[in-house]
Design an enzyme around this catalytic site. Structure first.
Site, PDB file in Angstrom:
ATOM      1  N   ASP A   1       3.817  -2.706   1.806  1.00 26.78           N
ATOM      2  CA  ASP A   1       4.861  -2.858   0.794  1.00 26.78           C
ATOM      3  C   ASP A   1       6.253  -2.610   1.351  1.00 26.78           C
ATOM      4  O   ASP A   1       6.416  -2.099   2.456  1.00 26.78           O
ATOM      5  CB  ASP A   1       4.592  -1.906  -0.391  1.00 26.78           C
ATOM      6  CG  ASP A   1       4.153  -0.510   0.065  1.00 26.78           C
ATOM      7  OD1 ASP A   1       4.451  -0.143   1.215  1.00 26.78           O
ATOM      8  OD2 ASP A   1       3.518   0.188  -0.733  1.00 26.78           O
TER       9      ASP A   1
ATOM     10  N   ASN B   1      -1.056   9.150  -8.657  1.00 26.50           N
ATOM     11  CA  ASN B   1      -1.597   8.376  -9.794  1.00 26.50           C
ATOM     12  C   ASN B   1      -2.636   7.349  -9.317  1.00 26.50           C
ATOM     13  O   ASN B   1      -2.973   6.418 -10.039  1.00 26.50           O
ATOM     14  CB  ASN B   1      -0.472   7.676 -10.564  1.00 26.50           C
ATOM     15  CG  ASN B   1       0.272   6.648  -9.721  1.00 26.50           C
ATOM     16  OD1 ASN B   1      -0.098   6.394  -8.573  1.00 26.50           O
ATOM     17  ND2 ASN B   1       1.311   6.050 -10.274  1.00 26.50           N
TER      18      ASN B   1
ATOM     19  N   GLU C   1       0.380  -0.087  -9.007  1.00 27.81           N
ATOM     20  CA  GLU C   1       0.423   0.999  -9.984  1.00 27.81           C
ATOM     21  C   GLU C   1      -0.705   0.851 -11.006  1.00 27.81           C
ATOM     22  O   GLU C   1      -1.227  -0.256 -11.209  1.00 27.81           O
ATOM     23  CB  GLU C   1       1.771   0.959 -10.722  1.00 27.81           C
ATOM     24  CG  GLU C   1       2.987   1.162  -9.825  1.00 27.81           C
ATOM     25  CD  GLU C   1       3.237   2.624  -9.464  1.00 27.81           C
ATOM     26  OE1 GLU C   1       2.261   3.390  -9.306  1.00 27.81           O
ATOM     27  OE2 GLU C   1       4.407   2.983  -9.318  1.00 27.81           O
TER      28      GLU C   1
HETATM   29  O1  LIG Z   1       1.812   9.503   1.394  1.00 25.26           O
HETATM   30  P1  LIG Z   1       2.644   9.815   0.224  1.00 25.26           P
HETATM   31  O2  LIG Z   1       4.088  10.060   0.603  1.00 25.26           O
HETATM   32  O3  LIG Z   1       2.076  10.908  -0.619  1.00 25.26           O
HETATM   33  O4  LIG Z   1       2.685   8.533  -0.678  1.00 25.26           O
HETATM   34  C1  LIG Z   1       1.545   8.008  -1.299  1.00 25.26           C
HETATM   35  C2  LIG Z   1       1.577   6.522  -1.320  1.00 25.26           C
HETATM   36  O5  LIG Z   1       2.732   6.013  -1.916  1.00 25.26           O
HETATM   37  C3  LIG Z   1       3.374   5.083  -1.086  1.00 25.26           C
HETATM   38  O6  LIG Z   1       4.482   5.695  -0.495  1.00 25.26           O
HETATM   39  C4  LIG Z   1       3.786   3.843  -1.841  1.00 25.26           C
HETATM   40  O7  LIG Z   1       3.236   2.719  -1.345  1.00 25.26           O
HETATM   41  C5  LIG Z   1       2.332   4.720  -0.066  1.00 25.26           C
HETATM   42  O8  LIG Z   1       2.902   4.262   1.093  1.00 25.26           O
HETATM   43  C6  LIG Z   1       1.548   5.937   0.058  1.00 25.26           C
HETATM   44  O9  LIG Z   1       0.264   5.640   0.427  1.00 25.26           O
END
Ligand SMILES: O=P(O)(O)OC[C@H]1O[C@](O)(CO)[C@@H](O)[C@@H]1O
Length: 241
Positions: free
Chosen positions: A67, A136, A143
């Site tokens: 993404d 979540n 999402e």
């Molecule tokens: O690893 P984090 O910072 O907890 O984020 C969780 C998820 O949310 C995101 O930042 C959004 O895609 C992902 O890259 C990641 O897997």
């Protein structure tokens, strides 16, 4: 579904790096699916270390990231392109021409998304997909929703995600409200998937993903249908299993 329970973030990162390095060793022209966020940072550090010891060669590797924030250019320090360059690509012998991330600055997100999907297919789909998970249970930026999104698409980030990601920005207002994310098709077509999770904030999402129903309100639950998925989770993330 395979679950590897490890002690902490460091062991999770080492284990994941070992699997990724093995993939590159076994198939030197692998297509890797990569994630951002704080979770894979330790894994990328380990990979760079393994690379420095000259144990892996990335010259024929192709990567696709999950993404990118909509509205940010790759030069923006908050963009995922910048993150990938800083945390991995600038430190290994990968050809940047073979590293793909959706263009957050596109004025036609639909076309950008369709082209991204086509490119993944042209490259033969993903051999190994690395995933983090949101609290979540989002994967990529898919999402919780009423249905699973199939192709790459423009996403409205929900409040929880915007709040969670605000830690990387100066203020909540600066966090982009939209992103371009791979959908479930590319993720589920990956030959092998590893999902990394660390910390108590991920425990509920991990429980719902592994033990709950397969529902779009828990996006990662779709992974129950994948034939080769490995969860590498630390004690805290596994605490509700
Ligand atoms: O690893 P984090 O910072 O907890 O984020 C969780 C998820 O949310 C995101 O930042 C959004 O895609 C992902 O890259 C990641 O897997």
């Amino acid at each position: 579904m395979k679950i590897i329970k490890v002690k902490d973030y460091e062991s999770m990162s080492k284990k994941a790096a070992f699997i990724l390095a093995s993939q590159v060793n076994i198939k030197d022209d692998s297509v890797l699916g990569l994630a951002t966020g704080s979770t894979p940072l330790g894994m990328y550090k380990e990979i760079i270390q393994i690379y420095k010891e000259r144990l892996i060669d990335f010259s024929n590797i192709t990567t696709f990231n999950l993404d990118e924030y909509y509205g940010l250019s790759g030069k923006d320090h908050q963009s995922y392109r910048y993150y990938m360059n800083q945390n991995l690509f600038d430190h290994i012998n990968i050809d940047k021409q073979n590293t793909f991330i959706p263009n957050g600055k596109t004025d036609n997100p639909e076309l950008e998304s369709n082209n991204y999907d086509k490119l993944v297919e042209e490259k033969g789909n993903i051999d190994l997909q690395v995933l983090g998970i949101g609290s979540n249970a989002h994967i990529g930026f898919n999402e919780p929703d009423e249905k699973f999104a199939s192709g790459t698409h423009l996403v409205d980030l929900n409040e929880e995600t915007i709040k969670a990601n605000s830690r990387f920005f100066n203020s909540l207002d600066e966090v982009p409200k939209k992103a371009i994310s791979m959908g479930m098709r590319n993720i589920m077509r990956a030959k092998k998937i590893i999902l990394l999770a660390s910390g108590i904030d991920k425990a509920e999402a991990i429980k719902n993903t592994i033990k709950g129903d397969i529902i779009p309100e828990v996006p990662a639950s779709i992974l129950q249908l994948h034939p080769d998925v490995t969860f590498i989770i630390d004690e805290e993330a596994a605490s509700k299993l």
